[in-house]
Structures are given as structure tokens and as C-alpha cells.
Design an enzyme around this catalytic site. Structure first.
Site, PDB file in Angstrom:
ATOM      1  N   HIS A  37       0.839  -1.206   0.000  1.00 21.11           N
ATOM      2  CA  HIS A  37       0.000   0.000   0.000  1.00 21.11           C
ATOM      3  C   HIS A  37       0.865   1.243   0.000  1.00 21.11           C
ATOM      4  O   HIS A  37       1.759   1.365   0.824  1.00 21.11           O
ATOM      5  CB  HIS A  37      -0.908   0.026   1.227  1.00 21.11           C
ATOM      6  CG  HIS A  37      -1.980  -1.003   1.179  1.00 21.11           C
ATOM      7  ND1 HIS A  37      -3.179  -0.794   0.545  1.00 21.11           N
ATOM      8  CD2 HIS A  37      -2.010  -2.264   1.647  1.00 21.11           C
ATOM      9  CE1 HIS A  37      -3.908  -1.889   0.630  1.00 21.11           C
ATOM     10  NE2 HIS A  37      -3.230  -2.806   1.293  1.00 21.11           N
ATOM     11  N   TYR A  68      -8.881   4.947   7.810  1.00 20.43           N
ATOM     12  CA  TYR A  68      -8.913   5.332   9.220  1.00 20.43           C
ATOM     13  C   TYR A  68      -9.996   6.401   9.357  1.00 20.43           C
ATOM     14  O   TYR A  68      -9.889   7.459   8.746  1.00 20.43           O
ATOM     15  CB  TYR A  68      -7.567   5.937   9.659  1.00 20.43           C
ATOM     16  CG  TYR A  68      -6.462   4.915   9.830  1.00 20.43           C
ATOM     17  CD1 TYR A  68      -5.757   4.431   8.739  1.00 20.43           C
ATOM     18  CD2 TYR A  68      -6.125   4.451  11.105  1.00 20.43           C
ATOM     19  CE1 TYR A  68      -4.734   3.498   8.907  1.00 20.43           C
ATOM     20  CE2 TYR A  68      -5.102   3.525  11.276  1.00 20.43           C
ATOM     21  CZ  TYR A  68      -4.421   3.047  10.176  1.00 20.43           C
ATOM     22  OH  TYR A  68      -3.420   2.125  10.339  1.00 20.43           O
ATOM     23  N   PRO A 101      -3.086   0.184  19.101  1.00 23.30           N
ATOM     24  CA  PRO A 101      -2.844  -0.315  17.743  1.00 23.30           C
ATOM     25  C   PRO A 101      -3.037   0.706  16.616  1.00 23.30           C
ATOM     26  O   PRO A 101      -2.685   0.406  15.475  1.00 23.30           O
ATOM     27  CB  PRO A 101      -3.861  -1.458  17.604  1.00 23.30           C
ATOM     28  CG  PRO A 101      -4.928  -1.159  18.592  1.00 23.30           C
ATOM     29  CD  PRO A 101      -4.267  -0.436  19.719  1.00 23.30           C
ATOM     30  N   LYS A 155       2.101  -0.158  15.127  1.00 25.33           N
ATOM     31  CA  LYS A 155       3.532  -0.185  15.427  1.00 25.33           C
ATOM     32  C   LYS A 155       4.011  -1.396  16.239  1.00 25.33           C
ATOM     33  O   LYS A 155       5.208  -1.704  16.249  1.00 25.33           O
ATOM     34  CB  LYS A 155       3.933   1.083  16.202  1.00 25.33           C
ATOM     35  CG  LYS A 155       3.902   2.332  15.372  1.00 25.33           C
ATOM     36  CD  LYS A 155       4.976   2.296  14.310  1.00 25.33           C
ATOM     37  CE  LYS A 155       4.878   3.449  13.333  1.00 25.33           C
ATOM     38  NZ  LYS A 155       5.249   3.090  11.982  1.00 25.33           N
ATOM     39  N   TYR A 197       4.383   6.660   9.948  1.00 27.81           N
ATOM     40  CA  TYR A 197       3.593   5.460   9.645  1.00 27.81           C
ATOM     41  C   TYR A 197       4.427   4.441   8.874  1.00 27.81           C
ATOM     42  O   TYR A 197       4.381   3.243   9.158  1.00 27.81           O
ATOM     43  CB  TYR A 197       2.366   5.879   8.828  1.00 27.81           C
ATOM     44  CG  TYR A 197       1.287   4.836   8.688  1.00 27.81           C
ATOM     45  CD1 TYR A 197       0.199   4.808   9.572  1.00 27.81           C
ATOM     46  CD2 TYR A 197       1.317   3.888   7.670  1.00 27.81           C
ATOM     47  CE1 TYR A 197      -0.806   3.867   9.451  1.00 27.81           C
ATOM     48  CE2 TYR A 197       0.329   2.937   7.538  1.00 27.81           C
ATOM     49  CZ  TYR A 197      -0.736   2.935   8.421  1.00 27.81           C
ATOM     50  OH  TYR A 197      -1.727   1.998   8.288  1.00 27.81           O
TER      51      TYR A 197
HETATM   52  P1  FAD Z   1       3.687 -11.835  21.555  1.00 30.59           P
HETATM   53  O1  FAD Z   1       3.205 -11.903  20.161  1.00 30.59           O
HETATM   54  O2  FAD Z   1       2.706 -11.521  22.639  1.00 30.59           O
HETATM   55  O3  FAD Z   1       4.449 -13.159  21.882  1.00 30.59           O
HETATM   56  C1  FAD Z   1       4.843 -13.525  23.199  1.00 30.59           C
HETATM   57  C2  FAD Z   1       4.824 -15.044  23.303  1.00 30.59           C
HETATM   58  O4  FAD Z   1       5.305 -15.419  24.589  1.00 30.59           O
HETATM   59  C3  FAD Z   1       3.409 -15.624  23.193  1.00 30.59           C
HETATM   60  O5  FAD Z   1       3.396 -16.634  22.210  1.00 30.59           O
HETATM   61  C4  FAD Z   1       3.107 -16.138  24.587  1.00 30.59           C
HETATM   62  O6  FAD Z   1       2.254 -17.263  24.554  1.00 30.59           O
HETATM   63  C5  FAD Z   1       4.502 -16.494  25.077  1.00 30.59           C
HETATM   64  N1  FAD Z   1       4.637 -16.512  26.535  1.00 30.59           N
HETATM   65  C6  FAD Z   1       4.090 -15.669  27.448  1.00 30.59           C
HETATM   66  N2  FAD Z   1       4.444 -16.025  28.696  1.00 30.59           N
HETATM   67  C7  FAD Z   1       5.237 -17.124  28.579  1.00 30.59           C
HETATM   68  C8  FAD Z   1       5.898 -17.950  29.536  1.00 30.59           C
HETATM   69  N3  FAD Z   1       5.804 -17.690  30.847  1.00 30.59           N
HETATM   70  N4  FAD Z   1       6.614 -19.000  29.071  1.00 30.59           N
HETATM   71  C9  FAD Z   1       6.708 -19.251  27.742  1.00 30.59           C
HETATM   72  N5  FAD Z   1       6.102 -18.496  26.797  1.00 30.59           N
HETATM   73  C10 FAD Z   1       5.371 -17.450  27.216  1.00 30.59           C
HETATM   74  N6  FAD Z   1       1.207  -4.349  15.682  1.00 30.59           N
HETATM   75  C11 FAD Z   1       1.597  -3.848  14.486  1.00 30.59           C
HETATM   76  O7  FAD Z   1       2.789  -3.586  14.277  1.00 30.59           O
HETATM   77  N7  FAD Z   1       0.715  -3.628  13.450  1.00 30.59           N
HETATM   78  C12 FAD Z   1      -0.600  -3.883  13.610  1.00 30.59           C
HETATM   79  O8  FAD Z   1      -1.329  -3.754  12.635  1.00 30.59           O
HETATM   80  C13 FAD Z   1      -1.061  -4.370  14.890  1.00 30.59           C
HETATM   81  N8  FAD Z   1      -2.373  -4.647  15.090  1.00 30.59           N
HETATM   82  C14 FAD Z   1      -2.742  -5.261  16.262  1.00 30.59           C
HETATM   83  C15 FAD Z   1      -4.061  -5.596  16.402  1.00 30.59           C
HETATM   84  C16 FAD Z   1      -4.484  -6.228  17.580  1.00 30.59           C
HETATM   85  C17 FAD Z   1      -5.947  -6.560  17.733  1.00 30.59           C
HETATM   86  C18 FAD Z   1      -3.549  -6.532  18.619  1.00 30.59           C
HETATM   87  C19 FAD Z   1      -3.997  -7.232  19.904  1.00 30.59           C
HETATM   88  C20 FAD Z   1      -2.213  -6.204  18.464  1.00 30.59           C
HETATM   89  C21 FAD Z   1      -1.800  -5.560  17.295  1.00 30.59           C
HETATM   90  N9  FAD Z   1      -0.477  -5.220  17.104  1.00 30.59           N
HETATM   91  C22 FAD Z   1      -0.098  -4.631  15.922  1.00 30.59           C
HETATM   92  C23 FAD Z   1       0.527  -5.527  18.117  1.00 30.59           C
HETATM   93  C24 FAD Z   1       1.294  -6.823  17.846  1.00 30.59           C
HETATM   94  O9  FAD Z   1       0.416  -7.891  17.598  1.00 30.59           O
HETATM   95  C25 FAD Z   1       2.222  -7.142  19.026  1.00 30.59           C
HETATM   96  O10 FAD Z   1       2.982  -6.000  19.301  1.00 30.59           O
HETATM   97  C26 FAD Z   1       3.134  -8.337  18.749  1.00 30.59           C
HETATM   98  O11 FAD Z   1       2.426  -9.551  18.886  1.00 30.59           O
HETATM   99  C27 FAD Z   1       4.323  -8.381  19.717  1.00 30.59           C
HETATM  100  O12 FAD Z   1       5.103  -9.531  19.483  1.00 30.59           O
HETATM  101  P2  FAD Z   1       5.935 -10.203  20.654  1.00 30.59           P
HETATM  102  O13 FAD Z   1       6.643 -11.359  20.031  1.00 30.59           O
HETATM  103  O14 FAD Z   1       6.704  -9.188  21.390  1.00 30.59           O
HETATM  104  O15 FAD Z   1       4.840 -10.703  21.710  1.00 30.59           O
HETATM  105  C1  DHB Z   2      -4.123  -3.324  11.059  1.00 33.32           C
HETATM  106  C2  DHB Z   2      -4.148  -3.058  12.413  1.00 33.32           C
HETATM  107  C3  DHB Z   2      -3.876  -1.774  12.853  1.00 33.32           C
HETATM  108  O1  DHB Z   2      -3.860  -1.497  14.165  1.00 33.32           O
HETATM  109  C4  DHB Z   2      -3.588  -0.747  11.951  1.00 33.32           C
HETATM  110  O2  DHB Z   2      -3.351   0.494  12.408  1.00 33.32           O
HETATM  111  C5  DHB Z   2      -3.544  -1.040  10.609  1.00 33.32           C
HETATM  112  C6  DHB Z   2      -3.812  -2.326  10.159  1.00 33.32           C
HETATM  113  C7  DHB Z   2      -4.420  -4.692  10.597  1.00 33.32           C
HETATM  114  O3  DHB Z   2      -4.752  -5.538  11.440  1.00 33.32           O
HETATM  115  O4  DHB Z   2      -4.383  -4.923   9.375  1.00 33.32           O
END
Ligand code: FAD
Ligand code: DHB
Length: 399
Positions: free
Chosen positions: A76, A206, A297, A301, A389
Site C-alpha cells: 500500500h 482510518y 494499535p 507499530k 507510519y
Molecule cells: P507476543 O506476540 O505476545 O508473543 C509472546 C509469546 O510469549 C506468546 O506466544 C506467549 O504465549 C509467550 N509466553 C508468554 N508467557 C510465557 C511464559 N511464561 N513462558 C513461555 N512463553 C510465554 N502491531 C503492528 O505492528 N501492526 C498492527 O497492525 C497491529 N495490530 C494489532 C491488532 C491487535 C488486535 C492486537 C492485539 C495487536 C496488534 N499489534 C499490531 C501488536 C502486535 O500484535 C504485538 O505487538 C506483537 O504480537 C508483539 O510480538 P511479541 O513477540 O513481542 O509478543
Molecule cells: C491493522 C491493524 C492496525 O492497528 C492498523 O493500524 C492497521 C492495520 C491490521 O490488522 O491490518
């Protein structure tokens, strides 16, 4: 009985941060183990982020994880900003000298990384329990866990990476009083759906509506993803599929444009918060991704920050463990936090500008609208949004 072993880096969490770190370390010849308390199927199905900054895309390509993303990801070059019933396009390529973003779901990145790590013979222990990190005051911290079969393990490591998300155990294992937390709550949540219907728009929308924020995004040419601002304590049971579509249409539709609906395969409500823990390191325990910081979200980021942290961390651990150089590891927290704070500001700013604060008065609402009008009418303001962004800090990693 406890089984003792040793590795170079113990990684807690098989989310995007932990998995990419394991992959990057392997490219540098550094051995790691990943422990994860959920099942592989759960990790691969969890619906979360979807939007990748240009730098994240380039990084994944450089490290050999770009094949499916390049085939299936949706590039995009801009977004729509909608308010006061009108839709405006922001052209990122024009504003930033060619930068773009890509929609490629976090679940797909997780699948790609798990497959690549397992094919390379790496150890990922799924469905572990009672994870602990210890001996943190030494140069040989230990990672303890009980595997899926019930056997207790103790792994001596040269370093441990806490990639265990916001509710993990690593942050709280740091010495009491070390970590400073800066945070903000928001008086609303996001209701997100995944729907089997082609996206109704070529770009993400948005939308600030007087009844609340809405976002139209997508996953594939056949699958749409949509979000609605809902009250903070909302119960998903109160949102039938019909009610969700009616509210999305009410907020998103403009004259001459209709939102296509379809069957909803998943729906969930997520709270919104800003949270930054610092420092992101205690001696040989390093935090990365959501374990150290959370953003609302709206700026997309969180995933990008998690992948950026481990890129910096992989380089720091390489210097520490292969060359005996502590400088990059000492700088890890500050290096990561400057990126984290830029994204924290941007995410707070996008969130505050686009959501309806239930406590806001006319003054607050007019400030939001004035800011939105400024963004679509001033090239400087639009460039600020576009630059943040698409990713403000460059990411580098030599494959
Ligand atoms: P996580 O993905 O949370 O991974 C952590 C892992 O550790 C998990 O698998 C968990 O099960 C495991 N864990 C926890 N405790 C333990 C333990 N004690 N022992 C062993 N394992 C454990 N970000 C963006 O950049 N763009 C987006 O568009 C965006 N949209 C989002 C939309 C939603 C609805 C949500 C909820 C989040 C969104 N985010 C977005 C944020 C993004 O998903 C997170 O920032 C990302 O998952 C972070 O990755 P991580 O590996 O740090 O943590
Ligand atoms: C998506 C999620 C977001 O929070 C955003 O700002 C843009 C896209 C997504 O899930 O595609």
C-alpha cells in the site's frame, strides 16, 4: 528429575520477537532454544497485527523470510483518512520519496518463522509450563521450564531474551526497583473482526466518526479485517454480527461508497494502552517486544517494534557472544527505547486524534478536527504522519 543442558541464548516466547531472534542468531552461528507456553497451532492461529513498515519488509527479505510475504503480501502506498463524512487520500510514496507499507498478517510471519526454524533443526519447545529465569546476577543465567511431557529442564545460557509478551514472566523477574514504567490507559477498546469478504477499499481507511473510530483493513483479496471503537468494558456477547456490520456501515460509509459485508470468522475485543518499561535489560537478561512495551494499535507499530528490537538485540548478542564486545549490549536498551518512544508518541497521537473520548467536551472534539484538517491540507503535516507510519528509524541487518 531435572534435565540439565546448555545453550548460548535462551529465548522465552515464540511470538514474532522470539522466533525472529532465534532465526537471526542462527544466521550468525549462535545456538538458541525457544520455549513457548502455548501450542504451535495456537501461536499460528492467533489473530493480531497485519501491517508492516517498509523497513520491516526489507529486513524480512534480507534474512530470507520474504518469499511468501512477497508473493501474498499487499503493498500500500497510502491510506485514507476520513472525518466529517469525507474521505481524503494520503499518498505516502509522494510524501516520503517512495516509502510504502505491506499488509501481511502476523500469523503468517509466525508460520513462516516456525517452519524455517524447525526445518533448520532448531529447538522450539511448545506447551511448556512453569517457565522461570534465574541466576540473573551471574554471567550464566538459567532458563527453567517443564516440557509438554512433564519433564523439568534447566538450561544454562550465556544470555536470556524475554520475548514473552506483555503478560510474560521475564519483566517481573528483573530485580525489584530496577524497572521504571511510563504508561497511559485509554477509555475505549477495539472490537476487531475477520470477515470472508473482499476488501471494499483499495487502501486502509482510518475513520473518525462522531460515534467512534472505525478502521477498514484487509488480509487478502478475499478477506477483510475491520475494527470498531467500543467502550472500554464492552462485552463481545453484546455484539451480534448484524450489530457489528450495521455499526461499521454507519461509521464508514460515505455517499457513493458501500461497505460489503460477509460472514465473520472471528471477533474479539482488545483493550488499548501505552506502556514502556525501562531499562530493557538487566545484565544478561534482555527484554524485547511487548514484554517491554505496548502501544495502542492505531499506528500499527507493535509488531514492527518487536521485530526491530530483536534486530538490534541479535547484533548486540553477536558482538557479546562471538567477539566479547559488550558495547552494543550495553547500548541495547537506549538504542531500542529511542525507536520505542517515537512509536509511542505516534501511536498516542493517532489514537487521540481519531477516537472519540467519552469524557471530551466541544473543545477536545474541535482540536481533533482541526488537527485532521491540518493533516490533509498541509504537506508538512501529512509528511509527518507518512514518515512515522511507514517507519521513521531505518533497520539494518547484513544477512
Ligand atoms: P507476543 O506476540 O505476545 O508473543 C509472546 C509469546 O510469549 C506468546 O506466544 C506467549 O504465549 C509467550 N509466553 C508468554 N508467557 C510465557 C511464559 N511464561 N513462558 C513461555 N512463553 C510465554 N502491531 C503492528 O505492528 N501492526 C498492527 O497492525 C497491529 N495490530 C494489532 C491488532 C491487535 C488486535 C492486537 C492485539 C495487536 C496488534 N499489534 C499490531 C501488536 C502486535 O500484535 C504485538 O505487538 C506483537 O504480537 C508483539 O510480538 P511479541 O513477540 O513481542 O509478543
Ligand atoms: C491493522 C491493524 C492496525 O492497528 C492498523 O493500524 C492497521 C492495520 C491490521 O490488522 O491490518
Amino acid at each position: 528429575m531435572t534435565v540439565s543442558s546448555r545453550t548460548q541464548v535462551g529465548i522465552v516466547g515464540a511470538g514474532p520477537a522470539g522466533l525472529l531472534l532465534s532465526h537471526l542468531l542462527a544466521l550468525r552461528g549462535i545456538e538458541s532454544i525457544v520455549v513457548e507456553n502455548r501450542s504451535r497451532a495456537y501461536c499460528e492461529a492467533r489473530q493480531r497485527a497485519g501491517l508492516l513498515e517498509a523497513g520491516t519488509v526489507e529486513l524480512l527479505r534480507t534474512v530470507g523470510m520474504g518469499e511468501r510475504m512477497d508473493a501474498e503480501g499487499l503493498e500500500h502506498g497510502g491510506i485514507y483518512l476520513q472525518f466529517e463524512g469525507e474521505r481524503h487520500h494520503l499518498d505516502f510514496r509522494d510524501l516520503t520519496g517512495g516509502r510504502w507499507v505491506t499488509i501481511y498478517a502476523q500469523t503468517e510471519i509466525v508460520k513462516d518463522l516456525i517452519r524455517a526454524r524447525l526445518a533448520a533443526g532448531a529447538t522450539i519447545e511448545f506447551e511448556v509450563s512453569d517457565t522461570e529465569v534465574g541466576d540473573l546476577d551471574t554471567e550464566r543465567p538459567v532458563l527453567r521450564f517443564t516440557d509438554a511431557g512433564g519433564t523439568r529442564h534447566e538450561v544454562a545460557c550465556d544470555a536470556i531474551a524475554g520475548c514473552d509478551g506483555f503478560h510474560g514472566i521475564c519483566r517481573d523477574s528483573m530485580p525489584p526497583g530496577l524497572i521504571q514504567v511510563a504508561e497511559r490507559g485509554y477509555p475505549y477498546s477495539w472490537l476487531g473482526i475477520l470477515a470472508s469478504v473482499p476488501p471494499s477499499s483499495d487502501e486502509l481507511i482510518y475513520c473518525r466518526h462522531e460515534d467512534g473510530f472505525a478502521l477498514h483493513t484487509m488480509r487478502t483479496p478475499q478477506v477483510s479485517r475491520l475494527y470498531l471503537q467500543v467502550p472500554a468494558d464492552e462485552d463481545i456477547e453484546d455484539w451480534s454480527d448484524d450489530r457489528i456490520w450495521a455499526e461499521l456501515k454507519h461509521r464508514l460509509e460515505v455517499p457513493g461508497w458501500e461497505l460489503k459485508d460477509g460472514s465473520i470468522s472471528e471477533k474479539a475485543i482488545s483493550p488499548m494502552r501505552s506502556f514502556v518499561a525501562s531499562p530493557m535489560r538487566y545484565r544478561r537478561l534482555f527484554l524485547a517486544g511487548d514484554a517491554a512495551h505496548i502501544v495502542p494499535p492505531t499506528g500499527a507499530k507493535g509488531l514492527n517494534l518487536a521485530l526491530a528490537d530483536v534486530t538490534v538485540l541479535a547484533k548486540a548478542l553477536t558482538s557479546l557472544l562471538k567477539e566479547g564486545l559488550a558495547g552494543p549490549a550495553d547500548a541495547y536498551s537506549d538504542t531500542s527505547l529511542s525507536r520505542v518512544w517515537r512509536a509511542t508518541h505516534f501511536s498516542w497521537w493517532m489514537t487521540s486524534m481519531l477516537h472519540v473520548d467519552p469524557h471530551a467536551d466541544q473543545f477536545g472534539a474541535q482540536l481533533q478536527l482541526s488537527q485532521l484538517r491540518y493533516v490533509i491540507s498541509s504537506r508538512a503535516a501529512a509528511t509527518t504522519l507518512a514518515e512515522n507510519y511507514t517507519g521513521y528509524f531505518p533497520l539494518t541487518f547484513q544477512a
